[in-house]
Design a protein around this motif. Structure first.
Motif, PDB file in Angstrom:
ATOM      1  N   VAL A   1      23.462  72.092 -26.245  1.00  0.00           N
ATOM      2  CA  VAL A   1      23.943  73.223 -27.040  1.00  0.00           C
ATOM      3  C   VAL A   1      25.202  72.837 -27.817  1.00  0.00           C
ATOM      4  N   LEU A   2      26.162  72.218 -27.133  1.00  0.00           N
ATOM      5  CA  LEU A   2      27.429  71.876 -27.781  1.00  0.00           C
ATOM      6  C   LEU A   2      27.269  70.749 -28.790  1.00  0.00           C
ATOM      7  N   ASP A   3      26.353  69.800 -28.511  1.00  0.00           N
ATOM      8  CA  ASP A   3      26.112  68.721 -29.466  1.00  0.00           C
ATOM      9  C   ASP A   3      25.539  69.267 -30.769  1.00  0.00           C
ATOM     10  N   ASN A   4      24.640  70.261 -30.660  1.00  0.00           N
ATOM     11  CA  ASN A   4      24.099  70.884 -31.872  1.00  0.00           C
ATOM     12  C   ASN A   4      25.180  71.652 -32.628  1.00  0.00           C
ATOM     13  N   PHE A   5      26.105  72.249 -31.879  1.00  0.00           N
ATOM     14  CA  PHE A   5      27.206  72.977 -32.517  1.00  0.00           C
ATOM     15  C   PHE A   5      28.139  72.012 -33.238  1.00  0.00           C
ATOM     16  N   THR A   6      28.549  70.945 -32.551  1.00  0.00           N
ATOM     17  CA  THR A   6      29.485  69.989 -33.155  1.00  0.00           C
ATOM     18  C   THR A   6      28.852  69.229 -34.316  1.00  0.00           C
ATOM     19  N   GLY A   7      27.513  69.211 -34.374  1.00  0.00           N
ATOM     20  CA  GLY A   7      26.854  68.562 -35.501  1.00  0.00           C
ATOM     21  C   GLY A   7      27.144  69.258 -36.822  1.00  0.00           C
ATOM     22  N   TYR A   8      27.438  70.546 -36.754  1.00  0.00           N
ATOM     23  CA  TYR A   8      27.782  71.329 -37.953  1.00  0.00           C
ATOM     24  C   TYR A   8      29.288  71.582 -38.041  1.00  0.00           C
ATOM     25  N   LEU A   9      30.064  70.793 -37.302  1.00  0.00           N
ATOM     26  CA  LEU A   9      31.499  71.038 -37.206  1.00  0.00           C
ATOM     27  C   LEU A   9      32.200  70.917 -38.546  1.00  0.00           C
ATOM     28  N   PHE A  10      31.779  69.952 -39.363  1.00  0.00           N
ATOM     29  CA  PHE A  10      32.428  69.752 -40.657  1.00  0.00           C
ATOM     30  C   PHE A  10      32.258  70.983 -41.546  1.00  0.00           C
ATOM     31  N   ILE A  11      31.035  71.526 -41.586  1.00  0.00           N
ATOM     32  CA  ILE A  11      30.777  72.724 -42.395  1.00  0.00           C
ATOM     33  C   ILE A  11      31.568  73.910 -41.845  1.00  0.00           C
ATOM     34  N   ILE A  12      31.619  74.028 -40.518  1.00  0.00           N
ATOM     35  CA  ILE A  12      32.353  75.129 -39.892  1.00  0.00           C
ATOM     36  C   ILE A  12      33.829  75.057 -40.245  1.00  0.00           C
ATOM     37  N   ILE A  13      34.396  73.845 -40.212  1.00  0.00           N
ATOM     38  CA  ILE A  13      35.817  73.663 -40.534  1.00  0.00           C
ATOM     39  C   ILE A  13      36.084  74.052 -41.981  1.00  0.00           C
ATOM     40  N   VAL A  14      35.201  73.635 -42.901  1.00  0.00           N
ATOM     41  CA  VAL A  14      35.380  73.971 -44.319  1.00  0.00           C
ATOM     42  C   VAL A  14      35.357  75.479 -44.530  1.00  0.00           C
ATOM     43  N   VAL A  15      34.442  76.175 -43.837  1.00  0.00           N
ATOM     44  CA  VAL A  15      34.328  77.632 -43.994  1.00  0.00           C
ATOM     45  C   VAL A  15      35.531  78.347 -43.393  1.00  0.00           C
ATOM     46  N   LEU A  16      35.908  77.960 -42.163  1.00  0.00           N
ATOM     47  CA  LEU A  16      36.988  78.636 -41.472  1.00  0.00           C
ATOM     48  C   LEU A  16      38.352  78.353 -42.081  1.00  0.00           C
ATOM     49  N   PHE A  17      38.541  77.134 -42.594  1.00  0.00           N
ATOM     50  CA  PHE A  17      39.861  76.729 -43.063  1.00  0.00           C
ATOM     51  C   PHE A  17      39.917  76.564 -44.577  1.00  0.00           C
TER      52      PHE A  17
END
Length: 259
Positions: free
Chosen positions: A63-79
């Motif tokens: 579950v967490l590996d799938n989440f961290t796979g999109y970490l770059f996109i998440i960071i761009v959206v959140l920050f």
């Protein structure tokens, strides 16, 4: 350990110093903003992911590996706000330009207007844009003016019967950009019950940007300045001018040094 230390060369030290400086400045950018707890949350998830993998927790790891796979996109959206702010620091200041005399005249007019409004107990909120573009925070609110800065114009905007008196005046490029603008309110719960919507808006916009917000309280006739999500003590005309001079002289010195 000694072998590792001996293998470290001059370029390795320079490399680590560059990364340290970048990380330090990024932390300064998000200090006091809502981005900091979000960053802590992301770091916690990454740590839990490594721990789950080490302990052999396959489902949690998947579950967490799938989440961290999109970490770059998440960071761009959140920050996205902080990323824009960081990129804005690369450019030049957007407040007064380079002429010290013009800056001094503008600050004089702003201080005199704030003093008159405070003496008459007329509420006001004047936001001085610096490096961060404020257009993304205004949501097309307010009336575009693009006029010179004078105490008469500022006072007339905030007179109670003026249709623009409830919003904020945005100062950009040495001119009044908009009036009657609606700003984001801070979510701080420890600001104090004696501070109203203007003060909360002043803190809110300086939490998300590097702008300076001058607030005049209509209840107390006091003047405060918000910077980096923090409110100053109550200021008179002399202290207000000294504070603004200090802020923008430091900014100008920093811009010259970077160039």
């Amino acid at each position: 350990m000694l072998e590792i230390i001996r293998s470290v060369g001059l370029f390795d030290i320079i490399d680590m110093a560059i990364i340290a400086i970048v990380v330090y400045n990024l932390l300064l950018l998000i200090k006091g903003t809502r981005a900091l707890p979000m960053l802590m949350g992301i770091m916690l998830i990454v740590i839990v992911s490594f721990a789950a993998r080490y302990l052999g927790l396959k489902t949690t790891s998947w579950v967490l590996d799938n989440f961290t796979g999109y970490l770059f996109i998440i960071i761009v959206v959140l920050f996205q706000q902080e990323i824009r702010r960081a990129l804005a620091f690369i450019g030049e200041t957007k407040v007064f330009g380079t002429q010290a005399k013009a800056k001094s005249v503008i600050l004089d007019e702003i201080v005199k207007a704030a003093t008159v409004l405070a003496n008459r107990q007329i509420g006001a909120l004047i936001v001085l844009q610096r490096n961060t573009d404020l257009e993304h925070f205004l949501d097309d609110t307010g009336q575009k003016l693009d006029c010179i800065i004078s105490r008469e114009i500022l006072i007339s905007i905030f007179i109670p019967y003026s249709p623009l008196h409830d919003g904020a005046v945005i100062v950009s490029n040495g001119r009044i950009s908009t009036a009657g603008s609606i700003l984001p309110l801070t979510r701080k719960t420890d600001l104090g019950k004696n501070y109203g919507t203007r003060h909360r808006a002043a803190v809110g916009v300086t939490e998300e940007t590097d702008a300076i917000a001058i607030t005049v309280s209509e209840e107390k006739g006091s003047i405060t300045v918000a910077q980096n999500g923090e409110l100053s003590e109550e200021l008179n005309a002399e202290k207000l001018r000294k504070l603004l001079d200090s802020i923008f002289n430091q900014q100008q010195a920093k811009s010259v040094k970077e160039k």
